[in-house]
Motif scaffolding. Structure first.
Motif, PDB file in Angstrom:
ATOM      1  N   LYS A 127      15.143  96.075  41.155  1.00  0.00           N
ATOM      2  CA  LYS A 127      15.877  97.295  40.657  1.00  0.00           C
ATOM      3  C   LYS A 127      16.813  96.787  39.368  1.00  0.00           C
ATOM      4  O   LYS A 127      16.705  97.473  38.226  1.00  0.00           O
ATOM      5  CB  LYS A 127      17.004  97.801  41.576  1.00  0.00           C
ATOM      6  CG  LYS A 127      16.330  98.598  42.925  1.00  0.00           C
ATOM      7  CD  LYS A 127      15.592  99.836  42.281  1.00  0.00           C
ATOM      8  CE  LYS A 127      15.082 100.519  43.779  1.00  0.00           C
ATOM      9  NZ  LYS A 127      14.303 101.940  43.332  1.00  0.00           N
ATOM     10  N   LEU A 128      17.312  95.619  39.539  1.00  0.00           N
ATOM     11  CA  LEU A 128      18.025  95.262  38.205  1.00  0.00           C
ATOM     12  C   LEU A 128      17.114  94.867  37.091  1.00  0.00           C
ATOM     13  O   LEU A 128      17.455  95.010  35.916  1.00  0.00           O
ATOM     14  CB  LEU A 128      18.876  93.931  38.410  1.00  0.00           C
ATOM     15  CG  LEU A 128      19.958  93.954  39.572  1.00  0.00           C
ATOM     16  CD1 LEU A 128      20.461  92.776  39.631  1.00  0.00           C
ATOM     17  CD2 LEU A 128      21.071  94.946  38.997  1.00  0.00           C
ATOM     18  N   ASP A 129      15.903  94.386  37.365  1.00  0.00           N
ATOM     19  CA  ASP A 129      14.764  94.127  36.360  1.00  0.00           C
ATOM     20  C   ASP A 129      14.379  95.438  35.684  1.00  0.00           C
ATOM     21  O   ASP A 129      14.292  95.670  34.499  1.00  0.00           O
ATOM     22  CB  ASP A 129      13.667  93.575  37.142  1.00  0.00           C
ATOM     23  CG  ASP A 129      12.780  93.028  36.062  1.00  0.00           C
ATOM     24  OD1 ASP A 129      13.097  92.681  34.853  1.00  0.00           O
ATOM     25  OD2 ASP A 129      11.361  93.012  36.280  1.00  0.00           O
ATOM     26  N   LYS A 130      14.352  96.591  36.462  1.00  0.00           N
ATOM     27  CA  LYS A 130      13.739  97.860  35.906  1.00  0.00           C
ATOM     28  C   LYS A 130      15.018  98.329  35.020  1.00  0.00           C
ATOM     29  O   LYS A 130      14.624  99.146  34.034  1.00  0.00           O
ATOM     30  CB  LYS A 130      13.443  98.800  37.229  1.00  0.00           C
ATOM     31  CG  LYS A 130      12.289  98.388  37.837  1.00  0.00           C
ATOM     32  CD  LYS A 130      11.798  99.532  38.980  1.00  0.00           C
ATOM     33  CE  LYS A 130      10.417  98.824  39.657  1.00  0.00           C
ATOM     34  NZ  LYS A 130      10.085  99.734  40.653  1.00  0.00           N
ATOM     35  N   MET A 131      16.160  98.296  35.322  1.00  0.00           N
ATOM     36  CA  MET A 131      17.315  99.040  34.754  1.00  0.00           C
ATOM     37  C   MET A 131      17.750  97.986  33.559  1.00  0.00           C
ATOM     38  O   MET A 131      18.414  98.415  32.824  1.00  0.00           O
ATOM     39  CB  MET A 131      18.315  99.462  35.504  1.00  0.00           C
ATOM     40  CG  MET A 131      19.024  98.207  36.166  1.00  0.00           C
ATOM     41  SD  MET A 131      20.539  98.799  37.049  1.00  0.00           S
ATOM     42  CE  MET A 131      21.795  99.067  35.803  1.00  0.00           C
ATOM     43  N   ASN A 132      17.263  96.746  33.457  1.00  0.00           N
ATOM     44  CA  ASN A 132      17.294  95.774  32.451  1.00  0.00           C
ATOM     45  C   ASN A 132      18.807  95.243  32.508  1.00  0.00           C
ATOM     46  O   ASN A 132      19.822  95.514  31.398  1.00  0.00           O
ATOM     47  CB  ASN A 132      17.048  96.209  31.195  1.00  0.00           C
ATOM     48  CG  ASN A 132      16.916  95.104  30.043  1.00  0.00           C
ATOM     49  OD1 ASN A 132      17.079  93.940  30.453  1.00  0.00           O
ATOM     50  ND2 ASN A 132      16.911  95.619  28.919  1.00  0.00           N
TER      51      ASN A 132
END
Length: 248
Positions: A127-132
């Motif tokens: 999730k952190l990856d997707k929201m950068n």
């Protein structure tokens, strides 16, 4: 005295952290001194992740902290994580201002998220990856029943000391009597999340550790050994007792 000297020579030849003091008496009694040690490894069920959000420009539009915070909370809800497990660090000051090279001021916020399983850590990183998100790393490992594990481990260490004294003395036709002295040498919890192979982090669209980088955070496991896995380091409980037993 001759019999005690033979006992001393025998035990000195065994490298088992045990020694006999033939020339010394404790409470007027000859004794054997042994060390009992126990180590227990525990899979943590409390994994604390520090997450940092920072203002940035995206598609020529400023993405502020409030918007990122809302996205983070929505993502956690989708994963079934109770938002009470997300706490703001430095509660006295909601914002941490960092001066950039120019005149602008970049605002960032830091949070601590508590999760229970390595598999959930994988999903959080995704999730952190997707929201950068700007940054995330494991700050602490613990267990909800760590005190109980410490108690059990201390009992094992005491029993190990007794067993050692008994089998050493039986070998020469003697018996262990009453304990004359008990000293706790160690009762520690080794729960540092980082070692050479266990420095897990998410930073700017990348998940990795001290020696590896990952294109995806979708393969976090407990105890995994493959190159595509991030394995959560286990907690180690260490207990040790120095005990002096009467020789009978």
């Amino acid at each position: 005295m001759k019999r005690l000297l033979v006992l001393f020579l025998f035990v000195a030849g065994i490298q088992a952290n045990a020694q006999v003091q033939p020339a010394e008496l404790l409470n007027g009694k000859p004794y054997i001194e042994v060390t009992g040690t126990s180590e227990t490894e525990i899979t943590p069920d409390e994994i604390y992740v520090v997450i940092t959000l920072q203002e940035r420009a995206e598609n020529k539009e400023k993405l502020n902290i409030e918007k990122q915070e809302e996205t983070l909370k929505n993502n956690l809800k989708e994963l079934g994580i109770d938002l009470s497990n997300l706490t703001l660090n430095n509660a006295n000051s909601d914002y941490r201002k960092v001066k950039s090279l120019g005149k602008d001021v970049i605002i960032s916020k830091s949070y601590t998220l508590k999760i229970a399983q390595a598999e959930m850590l994988s999903k959080v990183y995704e999730k952190l990856d997707k929201m950068n998100a700007f940054d995330a790393y494991i700050s602490k490992l613990s267990h909800s029943k760590i005190t109980e594990y410490q108690k059990e481990n201390r009992l094992k260490a005491i029993k190990a000391a007794k067993d050692k004294a008994e089998y050493l003395l039986v070998a020469i036709g003697k018996q262990a009597g009453q304990p004359l002295q008990v000293i706790e040498a160690d009762n520690s919890v080794q729960n540092t999340p980082y070692s050479y192979y266990n420095n897990y982090y998410y930073r700017g669209g990348r998940v990795g550790n001290a020696v590896q980088s990952y294109n995806s955070a979708n393969s976090v496991s407990e105890g995994g050994t493959g190159n595509d896995d991030i394995s959560i380091k286990k907690i180690k409980v260490v207990s040790s007792f120095l005990v002096k037993y009467e020789i009978k």
